[in-house]
Design an enzyme around this catalytic site. Structure first.
Site, PDB file in Angstrom:
ATOM      1  N   TYR A  81      14.623   9.276  -6.247  1.00 54.93           N
ATOM      2  CA  TYR A  81      13.939   8.170  -5.583  1.00 54.93           C
ATOM      3  C   TYR A  81      14.967   7.103  -5.251  1.00 54.93           C
ATOM      4  O   TYR A  81      16.126   7.422  -4.983  1.00 54.93           O
ATOM      5  CB  TYR A  81      12.780   7.665  -6.458  1.00 54.93           C
ATOM      6  CG  TYR A  81      11.751   6.951  -5.632  1.00 54.93           C
ATOM      7  CD1 TYR A  81      11.064   7.614  -4.620  1.00 54.93           C
ATOM      8  CD2 TYR A  81      11.485   5.602  -5.821  1.00 54.93           C
ATOM      9  CE1 TYR A  81      10.134   6.960  -3.824  1.00 54.93           C
ATOM     10  CE2 TYR A  81      10.561   4.940  -5.037  1.00 54.93           C
ATOM     11  CZ  TYR A  81       9.895   5.625  -4.037  1.00 54.93           C
ATOM     12  OH  TYR A  81       8.989   4.968  -3.241  1.00 54.93           O
ATOM     13  N   ARG A 135       8.558   2.800   8.177  1.00 56.23           N
ATOM     14  CA  ARG A 135       9.260   1.707   7.491  1.00 56.23           C
ATOM     15  C   ARG A 135       9.715   2.213   6.128  1.00 56.23           C
ATOM     16  O   ARG A 135       9.218   1.796   5.090  1.00 56.23           O
ATOM     17  CB  ARG A 135       8.346   0.490   7.335  1.00 56.23           C
ATOM     18  CG  ARG A 135       9.071  -0.779   6.873  1.00 56.23           C
ATOM     19  CD  ARG A 135       8.092  -1.845   6.447  1.00 56.23           C
ATOM     20  NE  ARG A 135       7.278  -1.416   5.317  1.00 56.23           N
ATOM     21  CZ  ARG A 135       7.647  -1.509   4.049  1.00 56.23           C
ATOM     22  NH1 ARG A 135       8.837  -1.999   3.733  1.00 56.23           N
ATOM     23  NH2 ARG A 135       6.843  -1.102   3.087  1.00 56.23           N
ATOM     24  N   LYS A 153       8.132  10.431  -4.393  1.00 59.73           N
ATOM     25  CA  LYS A 153       7.056   9.701  -5.066  1.00 59.73           C
ATOM     26  C   LYS A 153       6.224  10.648  -5.925  1.00 59.73           C
ATOM     27  O   LYS A 153       5.841  10.318  -7.060  1.00 59.73           O
ATOM     28  CB  LYS A 153       6.167   9.045  -4.005  1.00 59.73           C
ATOM     29  CG  LYS A 153       5.424   7.828  -4.488  1.00 59.73           C
ATOM     30  CD  LYS A 153       6.320   6.610  -4.409  1.00 59.73           C
ATOM     31  CE  LYS A 153       5.584   5.341  -4.734  1.00 59.73           C
ATOM     32  NZ  LYS A 153       6.276   4.148  -4.259  1.00 59.73           N
ATOM     33  N   GLU A 224       2.170   5.329   2.027  1.00 55.05           N
ATOM     34  CA  GLU A 224       3.536   4.952   1.640  1.00 55.05           C
ATOM     35  C   GLU A 224       4.378   4.651   2.869  1.00 55.05           C
ATOM     36  O   GLU A 224       4.461   5.457   3.801  1.00 55.05           O
ATOM     37  CB  GLU A 224       4.189   6.097   0.836  1.00 55.05           C
ATOM     38  CG  GLU A 224       5.607   5.830   0.379  1.00 55.05           C
ATOM     39  CD  GLU A 224       5.678   4.884  -0.799  1.00 55.05           C
ATOM     40  OE1 GLU A 224       6.793   4.442  -1.126  1.00 55.05           O
ATOM     41  OE2 GLU A 224       4.633   4.584  -1.404  1.00 55.05           O
ATOM     42  N   ASP A 225       4.994   3.481   2.882  1.00 51.04           N
ATOM     43  CA  ASP A 225       6.014   3.106   3.869  1.00 51.04           C
ATOM     44  C   ASP A 225       5.519   3.205   5.312  1.00 51.04           C
ATOM     45  O   ASP A 225       6.236   3.686   6.194  1.00 51.04           O
ATOM     46  CB  ASP A 225       7.291   3.930   3.665  1.00 51.04           C
ATOM     47  CG  ASP A 225       8.094   3.425   2.483  1.00 51.04           C
ATOM     48  OD1 ASP A 225       7.763   2.347   1.969  1.00 51.04           O
ATOM     49  OD2 ASP A 225       9.055   4.091   2.076  1.00 51.04           O
ATOM     50  N   ASP A 247       0.726   1.822  -2.037  1.00 50.50           N
ATOM     51  CA  ASP A 247       1.630   1.408  -3.101  1.00 50.50           C
ATOM     52  C   ASP A 247       2.513   0.245  -2.679  1.00 50.50           C
ATOM     53  O   ASP A 247       2.860  -0.602  -3.498  1.00 50.50           O
ATOM     54  CB  ASP A 247       2.497   2.595  -3.542  1.00 50.50           C
ATOM     55  CG  ASP A 247       3.351   2.251  -4.744  1.00 50.50           C
ATOM     56  OD1 ASP A 247       2.779   1.812  -5.760  1.00 50.50           O
ATOM     57  OD2 ASP A 247       4.589   2.398  -4.671  1.00 50.50           O
ATOM     58  N   ASP A 248       2.899   0.171  -1.413  1.00 46.88           N
ATOM     59  CA  ASP A 248       3.745  -0.929  -0.953  1.00 46.88           C
ATOM     60  C   ASP A 248       3.040  -2.267  -1.110  1.00 46.88           C
ATOM     61  O   ASP A 248       3.680  -3.284  -1.404  1.00 46.88           O
ATOM     62  CB  ASP A 248       4.131  -0.732   0.523  1.00 46.88           C
ATOM     63  CG  ASP A 248       4.857   0.569   0.754  1.00 46.88           C
ATOM     64  OD1 ASP A 248       5.876   0.794   0.093  1.00 46.88           O
ATOM     65  OD2 ASP A 248       4.409   1.369   1.583  1.00 46.88           O
ATOM     66  N   ALA A 288       5.022  -5.915   1.921  1.00 49.33           N
ATOM     67  CA  ALA A 288       5.290  -5.982   0.486  1.00 49.33           C
ATOM     68  C   ALA A 288       5.218  -7.418  -0.004  1.00 49.33           C
ATOM     69  O   ALA A 288       4.602  -7.715  -1.031  1.00 49.33           O
ATOM     70  CB  ALA A 288       6.656  -5.372   0.176  1.00 49.33           C
ATOM     71  N   ASN A 394      14.722  -3.196  -1.922  1.00 47.80           N
ATOM     72  CA  ASN A 394      15.359  -1.901  -2.164  1.00 47.80           C
ATOM     73  C   ASN A 394      15.992  -1.375  -0.887  1.00 47.80           C
ATOM     74  O   ASN A 394      15.527  -1.705   0.201  1.00 47.80           O
ATOM     75  CB  ASN A 394      14.315  -0.884  -2.654  1.00 47.80           C
ATOM     76  CG  ASN A 394      13.933  -1.085  -4.098  1.00 47.80           C
ATOM     77  OD1 ASN A 394      14.791  -1.270  -4.941  1.00 47.80           O
ATOM     78  ND2 ASN A 394      12.644  -1.051  -4.375  1.00 47.80           N
TER      79      ASN A 394
END
Length: 544
Positions: A81, A135, A153, A224-225, A247-248, A288, A394
């Site tokens: 990850y 993203r 993930k 995700e993303d 999750d973001d 985020a 990150n």
């Protein structure tokens, strides 16, 4: 074809040690990622055995030694990850070796259900991680190269919460890319078109999510993303109709809320000020950043403030400066925290903003390396006995400030948590251990709790209870060391506690469909959650 046999004394050797030696022989993190990906294909049980043994995070560079002891085997999570998965995504079209997950293309519109139906183990599937690659981390629009983020993930769900590997579904939505270098790359594995507009995208997503519900009746979907606007858009569009979470937005917010609870207690103990006096300044107002800010409202409301009072304790900053309600062309998701109580000239310099707001906490989600300069950090230290500074971007090369600098510029007073891992720092003969606001503390347990309770939706209160469970999971030794997060080598114990809290909240809101869990006392429920965690089976014979 020649007959393939195991060597005569293969079974008497330690193949796990051999695999670790092969892993460390690779010269770069990306080569190590490729090796681990191949190992997972050849012998998935061995791969997960090694992953469980090597759970604690370290910096990949620090692990590159010729013959490390077992105590320094802690190298796999940063390879699978962040930060290495970002490099894997950027280069995925060039390192691709075999089909690994499920691609659903914009060209499949009209028959998405048929595409999803090709997935094996449909009835056993329990969780999917879905990205559209628009993203990835802080790396931009990677298009079809985004699949490794879903794969990585799900590896963490398996390692961190014992989700059974065969029940996981990694998905990449190939909707095109606006990154020209991929469209021009002859090896690019995605469709060669620009991304769709809002109407076409909505039609695709509506068909996709409805098909997911039909094909996978027991599935929890984690987004995700996605790009900032779409992350908020599709979470809001589907969260009350399907078993989905982002999750973001929710996971990041939950883990930062947990760390902030412990950091605020440490800061208030040093200053003598009440917890409700904290002021939080966010540098970065994407999905985020705003997601975390909304989650941190809970910190203030749980201490008695009204929702409006809680919102007044949070300020947000983007590339144009302090976000105010009178700014023209303000994006919709930024309006919630836009200030209505500032009437002076635009504040664009972060030091000036700190001087005006006088925050107790500075949180970075900007992906701007070194945005928290020495002047910025010292400005925080001047107005706080123990300033809270969380550079959360990150991977590590996008972090707003490095831990060593934060320690030195605050004379060791900083309460620190980052998005990527840092090593401990010794300053004036005192060793300081950094926190890492790693979403892995939250999403595995949140997912497991939602799966075991058969929750119809993932509510805000379930996410909040996950935060509180994480914050309260520090051991006596971790509290004595003034940590804001527990050590990650206890992740399965942490995930069990998070999952139990999520289950209880789902029951409280009557979102659960597993009535049996309601009959269990808390200690029995916690034991059952631990028993449900998958472990790699022990081999009966030679391994590949």
């Amino acid at each position: 074809m020649a007959i393939a046999r195991f060597p005569p004394h293969f079974a008497t050797s330690d193949h796990r040690e051999r695999c670790l030696e092969q892993l460390r022989s690779k010269a770069s993190p990306l080569e190590k990622y490729i090796y681990l990906d191949g190992l997972k294909d050849r012998d998935s049980n061995l791969f997960y055995e090694l992953l469980l043994e090597n759970m604690k995070v370290c910096i990949p560079v620090s692990c590159r030694v010729a013959k490390p002891s077992k105590a320094s085997f802690k190298e796999m999570i940063p390879l699978l990850y962040t930060p290495t998965v970002g490099e894997a995504c950027v280069n995925y079209s060039h390192i691709w070796r075999r089909p690994e997950g499920l691609y659903v293309s914009i060209e499949d519109k009209g028959h998405i259900r048929e595409v999803l139906s090709t997935c094996p183990n449909i009835l056993d599937s329990r969780i999917a991680v879905v990205t559209d690659g628009s993203r990835i981390l802080g790396l931009g629009d990677l298009g079809a190269n985004g699949l490794p983020i879903s794969l990585g993930k799900l590896d963490l769900y398996i390692a961190g919460a014992g989700i059974k590997p065969s029940s996981t579904v990694p998905i990449c939505l190939d909707l095109g890319t606006n990154t020209q270098k991929y469209l021009d790359d002859p090896l690019y594995i995605g469709i060669r078109r620009k991304r769709p507009g809002v109407e076409e995208m909505d039609e695709f997503m509506d068909e996709f999510i409805e098909a997911m519900k039909d094909v996978f009746p027991n599935l929890l979907v984690q987004f995700e993303d996605f790009s900032t606007d779409n992350a908020f858009r599709y979470l809001g569009r589907y969260r009350n109709k399907y078993r989905v979470f982002n999750d973001d937005i929710q996971g990041t917010g939950s883990v930062i809320l947990s760390g902030f609870i412990n950091a605020a207690n440490l800061s208030s103990a040093a200053s003598g000020k009440p917890l409700t006096d904290h002021k939080i300044l966010f540098f970065g107002a994407g999905s985020a950043g705003i997601g975390v800010a909304k989650q941190l409202l809970s910190f203030f409301t749980m201490h008695g403030l009204s929702p409006e009072e809680a919102r007044s304790r949070i300020w947000t900053v983007d590339s144009k400066g302090l976000i105010t309600a009178d700014r023209k062309g303000l994006q919709e998701h930024k309006k919630f925290f836009a200030r209505t109580d500032y009437e002076g000239p635009a504040l664009t310099n972060l030091v000036d903003i700190i001087s005006y707001v006088k925050p107790t906490a500075l949180l970075g989600l900007s992906t701007l390396k070194n945005a928290f300069t020495e002047e910025v950090v010292k400005a925080m230290a001047e107005i706080n006995e123990r300033p809270i500074i969380f550079p959360l971007s990150n991977p590590v090369h996008l972090s707003e400030v490095d831990y060593q600098d934060a320690i030195e510029w605050t004379n060791g007073k900083v309460i620190f948590a980052s998005g990527s891992p840092y090593l401990a720092v010794t300053y004036k003969e005192v060793t300081h251990e950094p926190g890492q606001g790693n979403n892995m503390y939250i999403f595995p347990g949140l997912g497991l709790g939602a799966i075991l309770s058969r929750a119809r939706h993932v509510s805000d209160a379930m996410v909040e209870q996950a935060s509180i469970a994480l914050a309260s999971s520090l051991t006596k030794e971790e509290k004595a060391a003034e940590l804001v997060y527990p050590r990650l080598n206890r992740i399965r114990d942490i995930s069990a506690r998070v999952a139990s809290a999520v289950i209880r909240q789902a029951q409280k809101e009557e979102l659960d469909e597993n009535a049996y869990l309601r009959t269990l006392p808390d200690d029995v429920l916690l034991s059952l959650v631990r028993e449900k965690m998958w472990q790699p089976p022990h081999p009966n014979g030679p391994r590949l």
